[in-house]
Enzyme design. Structure first.
Site: not given
Length: 904
Positions: A464, A467, A560, A632
């Site tokens: 992504h 990010e 991420h 994350e």
């Protein structure tokens, strides 16, 4: 020059097709202007070596400049081996240049076309080496031999082993400019190079504390305001990527900002047409107030989160207000105190100050002017610039561009120490033609047996593009694993690291938030068969598949960023195998102990949802990697320990990369005390959650004994709060391609089916099936009767039935009439009662199978922080890893290591 020899060659050999092609190619582009007759055949040097040993070997079997013992003579010869029109920067002409260098020339005779001279005499040592090569050149004289990559030993004899192959794609140059990023031809790109310094704030940057009096500005729009910046053409949904070029759109780059009327004009000048920039429009609605519109991901009409733009012509004493008007997420960390990032060019040049958190009156709210379309959300904040006439940048997170990555990899490639254990390769090229890099990191091995026993660790980031915090964690990991610390050396001794530092370079370059140039979220297409449309993830999955065929992959982790939750946490995959029950949770728990002020084990989740089947985490888990994670990292900061209510800096993110390495050593410690300690702690935490679940259901149940047969995924909370997007499917222009590929797949499978059986074989098979039906008739009837009462059984019921299937087959429990009636009445129970009934039935089965043991289940993850491990809890184990191994190499367990040349 040698007419007799040339005549002999023309009679014995045919022209080499490759040499003929290169001759035409170089003549066409003007790199070679000699006549065709002066271009020797590929077999010519072999005859010349035998007939004229005074010729200098160069290029035919590798660069043989080492045959010249005198360094000065070698340097002199190298300086004369060029020819007119050659381009040393082009790697594709290397083989042809090597062929041209083999052409001998007398000392006083010069070719007007090729400016190359041959020395008249060579030393006796060189003569002996050349004669040795000539005597052992039977292999070279074979017409089947086409390679120029053969190695030689110290005596100049041919060693039947190939040198490391050249890269298929152009790689990072050792000197000179880097490869410029390739942009879609629709994108305008300014020629300025944007660079930011790294800086660590001396004081913690605390969250913004709302006062409740924050202004909520009404959206004015360009009808009542003045457009001061707007991109001309932005490809949206309905269009698709066609081609790319360095520099993007052809033609003159227009100045999109307003023209200042004089020194007193205080209008801000906006710009975002640089690498990773994102701002589509700026509308001036008041003297110091601006409404900003972000650009959606290219070839879509969605995903607005990442912003990164520049403003110029600032005023120091004024209070400016910026309002982003088209955000799409209903929840954001800006509601929890997160501040935007600001960078002052004057502060960076004069005070060495980099990115810092700035802003007041921060408010995240819903935009009421939706016009019947999807609802938009607004982010507003005020700012006071530190200087007049300054150039400042604003960003959602610390930028990390494709050029930043290339600069870092160039420093690694040019480091002679790191180059010994870190190999840089090209995994593939993206849709736009940008290189996707692959790093293989491991120490050299002594034997092939040691190499084969190594386990692998696969890490990736930036699938992504918005990010960027994932890239900073990756940078911290690479800094540590490439260092000379004892722990890093030990990790390189026992593991092979495969690292893809930037999976989606196209999205990073153009400033997308989530998608590639295919207009789709790559982290929902890891099962794709469209190699040409999703090359980055297709080649990554293929690389891991090949890696699994040659060695065990211990861990896979994709880095991420998260926009709704603070701290750093992992998403994993629950394992239903009793042998490895809860093992996938050990690594996250260890990481929470090593980074107690950054990593939250309480926020981790291990449920595998159907909507996440196309993610890298789930696909790699399905391929057989037990410890498969998505890491994350928040865009905000920490709510734990000493860093509570403070923003993360780049140093904080990089330190987590160090702690990933730290945790790997704990996880693989030959002394399993740490692992077993974490496993027991996990069971206690799970037992507490189960107690709470039963209390919520109004059940009183004792949890004792072994309850590892319970499937945790059926009662664990979903990751619906994760920063995810549902898959949009394939773009319209790719649907037909996918259908054709699937059709070919089905036809291929049909061809591989078994041949038709004969009549005798069919009769025998029919008799066997009849016997099997007679033996299983009772069991089938019972199962059919049970299925008729519950058409859609709970997922947990199916898993519980599978976990105790051996018991069901042995005991064959029958249901009496009263139980059937009661069960029919219970089909309309609410979900909580159904769950309680299933849990009680599972308990009874387990008690019948193993008396003394009690069944249990895992509850939905609680939001009560009292259930989380203490934040200030330090690891109870010793921080000295492998003390025996560090004292002496004699007692160290032999871990294999080698240069692993695994090419995609």
């Amino acid at each position: 020059m040698f007419p007799t020899l040339e005549t002999e060659l023309k009679q014995e050999t045919l022209p080499d097709p490759y040499e003929d092609f290169m001759y035409r190619h170089l003549r066409y582009y003007g790199y070679f202007k000699a006549q065709r007759g002066s271009l020797p055949n590929s077999a010519t040097p072999q005859h010349l070596w035998k007939n004229n040993p005074q010729c200098l070997l160069s290029g035919s079997v590798g660069e043989r400049h080492d045959l010249i013992p005198d360094p000065l003579q070698k340097e002199k010869l190298l300086s004369t081996q060029g020819f007119t029109g050659s381009n040393p920067g082009r790697g594709h002409g290397t083989a042809h240049q090597a062929t041209l260098r083999r052409r001998p020339t007398c000392h006083n005779q010069k070719d007007p076309q090729l400016k190359y001279t041959r020395p008249t005499c060579l030393s006796s040592t060189v003569r002996r080496q050349i004669e040795a090569v000539s005597r052992g050149s039977l292999l070279l004289s074979s017409p089947l031999l086409k390679s120029r990559q053969l190695l030689h030993n110290d005596f100049g004899e041919v060693n039947p082993r190939l040198r490391e192959p050249r890269d298929l794609f152009a790689f990072l140059p050792s000197s000179g400019p880097l490869q410029a990023p390739r942009w879609p031809i629709e994108c305008e790109v300014i020629k300025e190079n944007i660079h930011h310094i790294e800086w660590i704030p001396p004081q913690p940057e605390y969250f913004y504390q709302p006062t409740g009096n924050e202004k909520v500005p009404e959206i004015v729009g360009e009808e009542e305001g003045t457009v001061v910046y707007q991109l001309d053409s932005v490809p949206t949904e309905g269009s698709y990527f066609t081609s790319s070029r360095v520099g993007g759109k052809r033609g003159i780059i227009k100045d999109l900002a307003v023209t200042l009327q004089g020194p007193e004009d205080n209008a801000l000048l906006f710009e975002s047409r640089f690498e990773s920039g994102n701002l589509q429009k700026a509308v001036r609605v008041d003297t110091y107030e601006y409404e900003l519109t972000l650009r959606t991901d290219l070839y879509t009409n969605k995903y607005t989160q990442w912003f990164y733009f520049r403003v110029q012509n600032t005023r120091k004493d004024a209070t400016y207000r910026f309002t982003i008007v088209n955000l799409l997420k209903p929840k954001s960390l800006y509601t929890l105190g997160m501040k935007p990032l600001m960078y002052s060019q004057l502060d960076a040049n004069t005070h060495n100050i980099g990115w810092r958190r700035e802003g007041s009156e921060i408010k995240y709210y819903k935009n009421n002017t939706d016009g019947g379309q999807q609802p938009f959300y607004c982010l507003t904040w005020t700012i006071q610039f530190p200087h007049d006439q300054d150039t400042c940048f604003f960003a959602h997170c610390y930028p990390y561009t494709y050029t930043d990555l290339q600069c870092y990899l160039l420093s690694v490639a040019n480091n002679p120490v790191q180059a010994q254990f870190c190999k840089l390769r090209t995994l593939c090229r993206s849709l736009a033609g940008n290189v996707v890099y692959l790093l293989t990191i491991t120490n050299p091995s002594r034997t092939p047996q040691e190499a084969a026993a190594k386990k692998a660790v696969v890490l990736s980031a930036r699938v992504h593009p918005g990010e960027s915090n994932g890239s900073w964690i990756m940078k911290g990991f690479l800094d540590f694993i490439l260092s000379n610390s004892p722990d890093a050396q030990l990790l390189r001794n026992i593991f092979v690291f495969k690292v893809v530092p930037m999976l989606n370079p196209d999205g990073v370059i153009v400033g997308n938030s989530r998608c590639s140039l295919a207009g789709r979220d790559l982290n929902r297409h890891y099962k794709t068969i469209l190699k040409d449309s999703f090359p980055c993830i297709w080649y990554t999955r293929n690389m891991i598949k090949r890696l699994l065929e040659e060695r065990e992959v211990l861990l896979y982790c994709d880095f991420h960023g998260h926009s709704r939750k603070n701290n750093i946490f992992l998403y994993g995959c629950n394992n239903n195998d009793r042998k490895y029950w809860l093992h996938e949770r050990v690594f996250p728990l260890m990481l929470s102990k090593n980074a107690p002020d950054k990593f939250s084990f309480h926020s981790c989740n291990f449920k595998v949802q159907r909507c996440k089947e196309g993610t890298g985490r789930v696909v790699m888990w399905r391929m057989g990697i037990l410890n498969s994670y998505t890491m994350e990292s928040t865009f905000g900061g920490s709510t734990l320990g000493n860093k509570r209510d403070t923003h993360f800096t780049t140093e904080d993110l990089k330190s987590l990369g160090h702690q990933v390495c730290d945790t790997l050593l704990d996880f693989c410690d030959p002394d399993r005390a740490k692992f077993m300690q974490c496993l027991e702690e996990l069971k206690e935490l799970l037992q507490q959650e189960i107690h709470k679940k039963f209390n919520e259901l109004g059940q009183d149940m004792e949890l004792e004994g072994n309850w590892s047969g319970i499937s945790l995924s059926d009662i664990e909370s979903s990751t619906s709060g994760s920063d995810s997007s549902l898959s949009d499917g394939l773009p319209a222009h790719l649907l037909n391609i996918a259908r054709e590929l699937n059709k070919k797949k089905r036809l291929y499978k049909k061809k591989k089916k078994k041949p038709l059986q004969t009549r005798k074989q069919r009769n025998e098979q029919y008799q066997k099936n009849s016997l099997m039906r007679e033996f299983k008739l009772t069991d089938v009837a019972e199962r059919a009767g049970f299925a008729s009462t519950l058409q859609k059984p709970h997922a947990f019921s199916r898993n519980s039935k599978n976990t105790s299937s051996s018991m069901v087959r042995n005991e064959k429990p029958r249901l009496n009439e009263s139980q059937l009636n009661a069960r029919d009445k219970d089909t309309s129970l609410d979900p909580s009662n159904v769950t309680a009934l299933i849990l009680s039935q599972s308990k009874e089965r387990t008690q019948r199978e193993k008396p003394g043991f009690t069944a249990s289940c895992s509850a939905k993850r609680s939001t009560n922080r009292s259930q989380e491990p203490a934040r200030d809890m330090k690891p109870s184990w010793s921080r000295n890893r492998y003390p025996v191994a560090k004292r002496g190499r004699a007692t160290l367990m032999v871990y294999p290591s080698l240069h692993v040349y695994t090419y995609p």
